[in-house]
Design an enzyme around this catalytic site. Structure first.
Site, PDB file in Angstrom:
ATOM      1  N   SER A 359       0.832  -1.204   0.000  1.00  0.00           N
ATOM      2  CA  SER A 359       0.000   0.000   0.000  1.00  0.00           C
ATOM      3  C   SER A 359       0.872   1.261   0.000  1.00  0.00           C
ATOM      4  CB  SER A 359      -0.904   0.028   1.235  1.00  0.00           C
ATOM      5  OG  SER A 359      -0.138   0.392   2.377  1.00  0.00           O
ATOM      6  N   CYS A 360       0.212   2.399  -0.167  1.00  0.00           N
ATOM      7  CA  CYS A 360       0.953   3.657  -0.201  1.00  0.00           C
ATOM      8  C   CYS A 360       1.149   4.245   1.185  1.00  0.00           C
ATOM      9  CB  CYS A 360       0.215   4.664  -1.075  1.00  0.00           C
ATOM     10  SG  CYS A 360       0.228   4.174  -2.781  1.00  0.00           S
ATOM     11  N   ASP A 361       0.821   3.493   2.218  1.00  0.00           N
ATOM     12  CA  ASP A 361       0.960   3.997   3.574  1.00  0.00           C
ATOM     13  C   ASP A 361       2.350   3.680   4.126  1.00  0.00           C
ATOM     14  OD1 ASP A 361       0.824   4.684   6.197  1.00  0.00           O
ATOM     15  OD2 ASP A 361      -0.877   3.399   6.701  1.00  0.00           O
TER      16      ASP A 361
END
Ligand SMILES: *Cc1c(COP(=O)(O)O)cnc(C)c1O
Length: 461
Positions: A359-361
């Site tokens: 994910s982009c987290d």
């Protein structure tokens, strides 16, 4: 004698001489030829069978109701139904799931103490009578929406320890139990028993003793008010892997002593439990692939190493993460460790490595400070003990899709499953909770199952 919940087309039969690990290796062999395969699980349903036999042996007077919220995957639910277990459901969706495969309502307990009214009505219209509660408001809702309910009063477990955090949200303190029992009388709600749940993976067996003693007190209170309580639910929280600090059998022995003392055989009280992680944690292995990597200078992470070959470290990005199957890291505080699929050359140089989700987290970190040989994009890693609170708590954040699950079972487990005598009972003939009679024969096959390393991978990291 089959119940018909599970048949051979639901899983891959692992024949004698092979293990589920071989199946995983075969699958990985196949996928390494292609490049588009996502993360996937191999689920050893034989491991679930084995856990059930261990449960019946260790707690012969306790009937298991599997906590569906822990892992509601098709193969797990079907296997447990086939084994004759009952089901602990937390919501309408979970009741619908187990009823969709034909589990009769008598084998379902709806235990979420705080229920939406529409879901209470759903239970009423679908014949689910056993339900838990821990407060007054809930009694009022049940009196109006489900007059035929058979209620179990959920009491708080000792909340002095941080591991018992669920008790802050759930469970009536002992001092309010009498009042709740009186209110139920006034409202004409039937109370049939007492429940508790020791959360935190069963770290402290004495917590069960204390709660069983507390439950006895509530039974006495009930008797004074004219109730004839007949059900004790000792909850879940039993460890599901061998690396827990306390063995399941040890906890079971403590529970048995407490039951002998407070609820001896012949006292007319039926005892159930709601194990979740116990049944599924060790059955699931997750396979993921490295999708990207980044080399960073060693001193970015540490500065006290002198070997020149170690002067670099790696960040690896894999195709499952914290918002997916690794949600157990924050829901269940697990520390997954990878096993490399490809055998590295002998004595490879090791580099400090960390693993990150897709994910982009920036928080999506799976593991840290690992010493691994250098990996390449496309290499596969496996993680064991991934069955509990993993897929169950995954989200669709960043368009994440759940990994496929390949189910497998050894033939010996399949045969043991068919020998279980408890399955002969016809649920339709029963008006009370009757899940499975303790195993009276077939222990020989049970013992074989429980010592054969059906799933024993060689660790190569
Ligand atoms: C989640 C839950 C369980 C199952 O817990 P495990 O630790 O997975 O065994 C049992 N009872 C209640 C009330 C629960 O909320």
């Amino acid at each position: 004698m089959m119940n018909g919940y599970l048949d051979e087309s639901d899983f891959t039969m692992v024949e004698e001489g092979f293990t589920t690990r071989d199946l995983l290796d075969n699958l990985l062999m196949e996928v390494s030829q292609t490049t588009s395969k996502g993360a996937f699980f191999v689920a050893d349903l034989g491991d679930v069978v084995k856990k059930h036999l261990r449960f019946l042996k260790a707690l012969p007077h306790v009937k298991p109701f599997y906590a569906v919220k822990c892992n509601g995957s098709r193969g797990v639910v079907r296997t447990l139904a086939e084994l004759g277990a009952g089901f602990d459901c937390a919501s309408k969706a979970e009741m619908a799931l187990v009823q969709s495969i034909g589990v009769p309502p008598a084998k379902i307990i709806y235990t979420n103490p705080c229920k939406q009214i529409s879901q209470i009505r759903y239970a009423a219209s679908h014949g689910v009578q056993l339900m838990a509660f821990d407060n007054e408001v809930e009694l009022g809702k049940v009196a109006r929406s489900h007059p035929r309910a058979r209620m179990v009063l959920c009491i708080a477990t000792d909340s002095s320890r941080p591991s018992a955090s669920l008790s802050v949200k759930f469970g009536a303190p002992l001092k309010s139990c009498r009042r709740l029992l009186e209110m139920a009388k006034e409202m004409n709600v039937e109370i049939v028993g007492v429940s508790f749940h020791v959360s935190g993976g069963g770290i402290d067996p004495q917590a069960f003793t204390r709660s069983i003693a507390d439950a006895r007190l509530v039974f006495e209170m009930g008797a004074e008010l004219g109730y004839k309580l007949c059900l004790l639910d000792i909850g879940g929280g039993f460890p599901g892997t061998e690396n827990s600090s306390v063995r399941f059998e040890e906890i079971a022995a403590t529970i048995n002593s407490a039951l002998d003392l407070y609820f001896p055989e012949g006292c007319g009280v039926e005892i159930i439990a709601k194990p979740g992680r116990y049944y599924v944690a060790s059955a699931f292995t997750l396979a993921v692939t490295v999708i990207s990597k980044q080399e960073v200078p060693w001193d970015l992470l540490s500065s006290d190493d002198e070997e020149p070959s170690r002067k670099k470290s790696f960040l690896y990005y894999i195709n499952d993460g914290l918002y997916g199957s690794f949600s157990c890291i924050f829901f269940d505080h697990t520390c997954p460790t990878p096993v490399l699929h490809k055998k590295p050359c002998p004595d490879p140089p090791l580099f400090s490595s960390s693993l990150w989700g897709p994910s982009c987290d920036g928080q999506d970190r799976i593991a840290d400070g690992l010493e691994l040989p250098e990996l390449q994009v496309g290499d596969w890693l496996t993680f064991e003990n991934m069955g509990a609170y993993s897929i169950a708590a995954a989200s669709s954040f960043n368009g994440y899709q759940q990994p496929q699950i390949s189910y497998a079972m050894s033939r010996v487990a399949w045969e043991a499953l068919q020998l279980l005598p408890g399955k002969l009972a016809q649920p339709e003939e029963e008006d009370r909770v009757r899940v499975c009679t303790p195993l009276s024969c077939g222990w020989e096959i049970a013992d074989i199952l429980c010592i054969t390393p059906v799933f024993a991978p060689a660790r190569i990291t």
